[in-house]
Scaffold this motif. Sequence first.
Motif, PDB file in Angstrom:
ATOM      1  N   ASP A   1      -0.833   0.613 -57.442  1.00 49.89           N
ATOM      2  CA  ASP A   1      -0.233   0.748 -56.119  1.00 49.89           C
ATOM      3  C   ASP A   1       0.100  -0.633 -55.583  1.00 49.89           C
ATOM      4  O   ASP A   1      -0.796  -1.486 -55.434  1.00 49.89           O
TER       5      ASP A   1
ATOM      6  N   ALA B   1       8.635   3.033 -61.449  1.00 54.74           N
ATOM      7  CA  ALA B   1       8.022   3.023 -60.126  1.00 54.74           C
ATOM      8  C   ALA B   1       8.499   4.215 -59.308  1.00 54.74           C
ATOM      9  O   ALA B   1       9.663   4.616 -59.367  1.00 54.74           O
ATOM     10  N   ARG B   2       7.574   4.771 -58.545  1.00 61.77           N
ATOM     11  CA  ARG B   2       7.890   5.795 -57.575  1.00 61.77           C
ATOM     12  C   ARG B   2       7.555   5.273 -56.185  1.00 61.77           C
ATOM     13  O   ARG B   2       6.713   4.391 -56.037  1.00 61.77           O
ATOM     14  N   PRO B   3       8.191   5.782 -55.156  1.00 63.90           N
ATOM     15  CA  PRO B   3       7.869   5.320 -53.802  1.00 63.90           C
ATOM     16  C   PRO B   3       6.396   5.555 -53.481  1.00 63.90           C
ATOM     17  O   PRO B   3       5.835   6.614 -53.779  1.00 63.90           O
TER      18      PRO B   3
ATOM     19  N   GLU C   1       5.396   0.604 -53.868  1.00 65.36           N
ATOM     20  CA  GLU C   1       5.680   1.348 -55.077  1.00 65.36           C
ATOM     21  C   GLU C   1       4.385   1.754 -55.772  1.00 65.36           C
ATOM     22  O   GLU C   1       3.348   1.118 -55.599  1.00 65.36           O
ATOM     23  N   ARG C   2       4.501   2.796 -56.605  1.00 64.08           N
ATOM     24  CA  ARG C   2       3.352   3.274 -57.366  1.00 64.08           C
ATOM     25  C   ARG C   2       3.781   3.531 -58.803  1.00 64.08           C
ATOM     26  O   ARG C   2       4.840   4.099 -59.062  1.00 64.08           O
ATOM     27  N   TYR C   3       2.950   3.079 -59.727  1.00 65.97           N
ATOM     28  CA  TYR C   3       3.140   3.342 -61.154  1.00 65.97           C
ATOM     29  C   TYR C   3       1.946   4.187 -61.624  1.00 65.97           C
ATOM     30  O   TYR C   3       0.791   3.835 -61.382  1.00 65.97           O
ATOM     31  N   THR C   4       2.233   5.274 -62.307  1.00 63.24           N
ATOM     32  CA  THR C   4       1.164   6.122 -62.813  1.00 63.24           C
ATOM     33  C   THR C   4       1.329   6.301 -64.319  1.00 63.24           C
ATOM     34  O   THR C   4       2.214   7.040 -64.780  1.00 63.24           O
TER      35      THR C   4
ATOM     36  N   GLN D   1      12.492  -0.432 -57.396  1.00 62.40           N
ATOM     37  CA  GLN D   1      12.468   0.507 -56.283  1.00 62.40           C
ATOM     38  C   GLN D   1      12.682   1.937 -56.758  1.00 62.40           C
ATOM     39  O   GLN D   1      12.421   2.880 -56.038  1.00 62.40           O
ATOM     40  N   THR D   2      13.217   2.100 -57.965  1.00 62.37           N
ATOM     41  CA  THR D   2      13.408   3.422 -58.558  1.00 62.37           C
ATOM     42  C   THR D   2      12.983   3.363 -60.004  1.00 62.37           C
ATOM     43  O   THR D   2      12.899   2.275 -60.590  1.00 62.37           O
ATOM     44  N   PRO D   3      12.700   4.502 -60.647  1.00 62.33           N
ATOM     45  CA  PRO D   3      12.306   4.491 -62.051  1.00 62.33           C
ATOM     46  C   PRO D   3      13.340   3.860 -62.965  1.00 62.33           C
ATOM     47  O   PRO D   3      13.020   3.410 -64.065  1.00 62.33           O
TER      48      PRO D   3
END
Length: 233
Positions: free
Chosen positions: A85, A68-70, A75-78, A23-25
């Motif tokens: 997504d 991961a970012r919200p 969540e989204r990983y870039t 839920q958080t990096p």
Amino acid sequence: MIRFPSLFALPLGLAACTAIPPQTPDAQPESYMALGTEPGWTLEITPGLLNYTGDYGDTKILEPNPGARPGFNGERYTGKRLAVDITHAECSDGMSERRYRDTVTVSADGKTVKGCGGGILAPEALAGTSWTFVSIGGVSVAGGRVASLAFEETRLSGSAGCNRFSGTYTSDGTTLRAGPLMATKMACPGAAMTQESSFFALLAGPVRLEFPSDGTLILTGADGQSAVLKRAI
């Protein structure tokens, strides 16, 4: 015929899709699995890596997990080559009719694919599903003979490792009640006969149904004995 990349050859295959993404990096989850078809692809997310296999195994991308970012309801990983997504919305894999917790979109080197991930949801109904036995009474099923259980609208059938059986059943989604079973009369030596007897005893009374998020089915009898099955169809 739909082909899948070699990453499916994990100990529990797609049944490993149970972990929740971070839920958080800074979160440190277990591995998270996602998959799609046409073209077949898989994605594994671990605390340290994004591991993508696409185009039926022809494309492989392994890069550090950026955290991961919200995202929109998820969540989204870039990463440098991968953007992932994860949306917490029910998803069907389109082939086996398994339903997953999440809808997943992956952009790999600019090519976008969509599929499913996260925990496997319980089937909407037993009718039309088929399962293979993993264990009966806490003991792994004996090899050499197929041990399976299939549900039709009002009937069940299968083999617990020796004789073929069939009978009626009713279920409210949490409890299974099997009618009198009819079975062939073949004698089987050793473990196959023992596991069959254990399963027939389990079905003699009301059976509690459980559907863990790894995609298995657990049948538990009144005496606490259980059978574990994995989804075939």
